[in-house]
Structure formats: structure tokens, C-alpha cells
Write a protein that holds these residues in place. Sequence first.
Motif, short mmCIF file in Angstrom:
data_model
loop_
_atom_site.label_atom_id
_atom_site.label_comp_id
_atom_site.label_asym_id
_atom_site.label_seq_id
_atom_site.Cartn_x
_atom_site.Cartn_y
_atom_site.Cartn_z
N PRO A 121 0.84 -1.21 0.00
CA PRO A 121 0.00 0.00 0.00
C PRO A 121 0.87 1.26 0.00
O PRO A 121 2.02 1.23 0.47
CB PRO A 121 -0.79 -0.10 1.30
N SER A 127 1.60 5.45 0.71
CA SER A 127 1.38 6.61 1.55
C SER A 127 1.92 7.78 0.70
O SER A 127 2.97 7.63 0.09
CB SER A 127 2.21 6.38 2.81
N THR A 164 -3.91 3.53 -1.85
CA THR A 164 -3.22 4.54 -1.05
C THR A 164 -3.98 4.64 0.27
O THR A 164 -5.18 4.90 0.28
CB THR A 164 -3.18 5.87 -1.80
N VAL A 165 -3.26 4.41 1.38
CA VAL A 165 -3.94 4.34 2.68
C VAL A 165 -3.71 5.59 3.52
O VAL A 165 -4.30 5.75 4.58
CB VAL A 165 -3.50 3.09 3.47
N GLN A 166 -2.80 6.46 3.04
CA GLN A 166 -2.49 7.65 3.84
C GLN A 166 -2.04 8.78 2.92
O GLN A 166 -1.23 8.55 2.01
CB GLN A 166 -1.37 7.31 4.81
N ASN A 176 -10.72 3.53 4.11
CA ASN A 176 -10.40 4.05 5.46
C ASN A 176 -9.11 4.88 5.45
O ASN A 176 -8.43 4.97 6.47
CB ASN A 176 -10.26 2.89 6.45
N ALA A 177 -8.78 5.47 4.30
CA ALA A 177 -7.52 6.22 4.21
C ALA A 177 -7.51 7.39 5.20
O ALA A 177 -8.53 8.05 5.42
CB ALA A 177 -7.33 6.74 2.79
N GLU A 178 -6.33 7.61 5.78
CA GLU A 178 -6.12 8.81 6.62
C GLU A 178 -5.68 9.91 5.70
O GLU A 178 -4.67 9.76 5.02
CB GLU A 178 -4.95 8.57 7.56
N THR A 237 2.22 6.83 13.55
CA THR A 237 1.11 6.58 12.64
C THR A 237 0.58 5.17 12.89
O THR A 237 1.24 4.34 13.52
CB THR A 237 1.57 6.72 11.16
N THR A 238 -0.61 4.91 12.37
CA THR A 238 -1.17 3.55 12.48
C THR A 238 -0.95 2.78 11.19
O THR A 238 -1.34 1.63 11.09
CB THR A 238 -2.69 3.62 12.76
N LYS A 239 -0.39 3.43 10.18
CA LYS A 239 -0.26 2.80 8.86
C LYS A 239 1.14 2.21 8.68
O LYS A 239 2.04 2.86 8.11
CB LYS A 239 -0.55 3.81 7.74
N THR A 256 3.80 0.55 4.69
CA THR A 256 3.47 1.20 3.41
C THR A 256 4.76 1.69 2.75
O THR A 256 5.80 1.85 3.42
CB THR A 256 2.57 2.44 3.63
#
Length: 469
Positions: free
Chosen positions: A61, A63, A116-118, A150-152, A325-327, A330
Motif C-alpha cells: 500500500p 502513503s 493509497t492508505v495515507q 479508510n484512508a487517513e 502513525t497507524t499505517k 506502506t
Amino acid sequence: MSNAPPTFDPRAMRAIPTDIMSKYDVPGPRYTSYPTAPVWGDFDEDDFERALSKSAASARPLSVYIHLPFCESLCVYCGCNVVITKRRELAAQYVERLIAEMERTARFANAADRQTVQVAWGGGTPTYLAPDQIERLMATIARLFPLAANAEVGIEVDPRVTTREHVAAIARAGFNRISMGVQDFDPKVQEEIHRVQPYEMTRDLIAWCREDGIESINVDLVYGLPLQTADSFDETIALVKTLSPDRISAFSYAHVPWLKPAQTKFRDETIPRGAEKFEIFTRLVEQMTAEGYEFIGMDHFAKPDNELAQALKTGALWRNFQGFTTKAGTDLVGMGVTSIASFDDAFAQSVKELPAWSERIDAGRHAVTRGMWLTDDDRIRRDVIQDIMCRYRFDADVVSARAGIDAREYFADVSAGFPALEADGMLVTDGRGGFELTSRGRLFVRNVCMPFDAHLGSPSDKPVCSRTI
Ligand code: SF4
């Protein structure tokens, strides 16, 4: 063994003997990366393309970080890479170039087929841009880097230049995290640091964010600024409590005038240091934890229901260039002057000067200039430092299984120093070659990581670190 780190006891802060305090108050990296940026070297466009194509093949993923360097005036303490200007046309040209850079990077990273999660916008001042520029830029990011549900999506804002229209545009553009600089509410300190920002300005901005449904609100504070005292900072803390932010970041002021010449304006005797500075931080930790916030680590606090506090409990916390961060896991691609990319086996950083960056983008080139390929040893040590920074432990069995090594033998030279750290109350050894940090050790976590850092003190490790207190 549970993933939750040992509970932090704020009383540990009052029980530190003076000799321990002076012994551990030394310059040290903040470990937002390992190896740390000062030891990176040359990294050219071929290296970068190779890193991007390996990243694309991994399908990890993504960021995305966007750097917007513009600010209207210079805050004297500032350590960021900024361009001070009132010429808005420079920002308009910059946005066009950012879009060109994003298109190119997204293509090489095969972003269209990845999640892309962040997304994080930092600076400088992202809200130096007009509301319509923010919406257009975010729409381009979402087109090129398909966002996970649920992307930040976060943005740093400066309350002094952020209007009601900005907040509405930020919410419409899909940002769900907002972070604002406050630093200190004391008017005397604000004058001294050249950042006058009345309480009401911050209060109104937070109210607008809540009206528009922005989920997570972070307030940045800085301790150790000139003219700050423990008593004056108590008043700032009291005001922060009335704002009830979801997260608080409290950074230690780094006095590095040899790197940031504007800081020479500060009179040396007005800067709190050592025990005085630690007292300011101690009162902050005591008051925020009494208020119900979790002390996440080093410089972050979060409400117990905030995802950062949840991640601390489940062991899912991670540290990157933006802090905690919680991600985890990445690959980070950065756009804009001075931005950083981080892959599983490489780091890359773009040129720092705006004219040089613009020239590269206009020539259809990548803007990278430095970075490094990580060796197997770097990756093993990076993961150990992550464990210590985010989970407050070194578990030799976990490290052995993860890295395919005998961690006890591999780190025999480092573990020879564990008894001394244990005697100083920093950690408790587990009888299996590992340790857990104590509450005292969590305050000095950088010092505990430093013996694992194989690059510390190498010729390329220039003296740019702030002190650990
Ligand atoms: S607004 Fe932020 S980035 Fe800009 S000069 Fe001030 S502290 Fe630095």
C-alpha cells in the motif's frame, strides 16, 4: 506476551536523579527513519526509478506526502524547509509542477493498481494555497492515487491564515485529519518567536473543523522556547484543555542556530534547558495524562478512543517521517521540494531549493538528489528501532524469527550495555536476551535506541541532532 507496551506511570518523571538526567541529556536522533537522513548519500534518478519499480512490483500500500513550502512570515524557531513570500503566483506555479510530478511518480509506482492508505500535506503552510487550489490538488491526488475507504487524509494548517472557506474546502476535499500549530499561548513567547496567534483564533478554527465533521484534530505545542517557564506553560496547557483536541504533539525546541541562522535572534539566557526544560515537559505529561490522554511516546498524546492510542495498545503503532502513525508497512512517495520517499529497502529525498526543484520538474525529470539503499543489516536494525520506539521492547525471539538471525549473537555487543541501562532504571531485562522499557526508559527512548544505530558517529553523521531532553 501481549502486544501492549508496559503502562506508562507519569510519577517516573519526578524520580529521576540529577546525575541520570545529565548523563542522558545528549544529542540524539528522533528516529523518524533508520538510517537517519544525515547519513544518506548520493541517490540519482536511476536509483529512484529502480526503487519505484521494485515498489510497484511489491504492490505494498502507498502513503503519499505533499510538501507545500510557502509561509507568509518566518517563525523564528522554525526548523522546516520554508519559502517566505507574499507572491501568491509562486504557489500557483508550484501547484502546476506538483501535479506534473505526481503524474510522473504515480506512473512509475503503478499507483493506479495499488491502494493509497495515507495522504499527508505538510509544509510550510498548506493553507497558504487558496481553497480552490486545495480542492483541485486533492482531486488530482485522488485521481492518480486511488484511496482506500479508510484512508487517513491529513493536512497541517496555520490558524493565522486559515479561513472559514479553507476549512469548508478541506472538508469537501475529503481530509479527515487536521493538525494545527499553536506552540505556546503566552503573548510574550509568541512575540519572541514571531508568531502572534490569539487563543480565540485557534478556538474558532477548531470549532469550524468540528462543524464540518473533520474527525481528528491535532494541536502542536513546542516546549523549550525562549521566555517559556513551567508556570507560563501551565497556562498554555490549561487553554489547550479547553479546546479538547483529539491528539497533541509536543515537540522539544531544537536550538540549532548553526543550521537555522534566524535562531541567533534568541538570547541564550532566555532559553530553558536541562532541568528547567524537563520540568515544563513533566508538567505537560502529568496534566495531559490526568486529563485522560494516553502518553503515546516521546512527544505525542491522544484521547483513549483515538486510533493512535488504540494502535499503541494493539502493537500496531509505527513511526515515520510524520511522527507516529497507524499505517505500518506502506511505501511512501513524496512530492514537492525537499520531500522524502521511503521504501522497504531505500530512501530518497528531493532537492531542497525551489529553483532547482522547478527546473527538474520542468525538464520532465525526477527531483531526487540524495538517499540510500538499505543493507540487510540496516533493515534488521530499522525494525528493532521501530520495536523500541513504538512497542517499548526488544524481544530477541521475535527479532530472530523475523530476521532469520540469532538476535542474541547478532546484538551481543549492544546487549553488553543492557546491565548499565538497567542499573540506570531505563529497562528491565527479560532473561531471554531482550528487555522492556520502564516508564523512565520511555522518556529516554532515543538513548536506548542509539546503541543499536550502526551509523551513529560515522563520518557522514553530521552533528544535526537535537538533545534528547
Ligand atoms: S508557519 Fe510553520 S512552517 Fe511556516 S515558518 Fe512558521 S513554523 Fe515554520
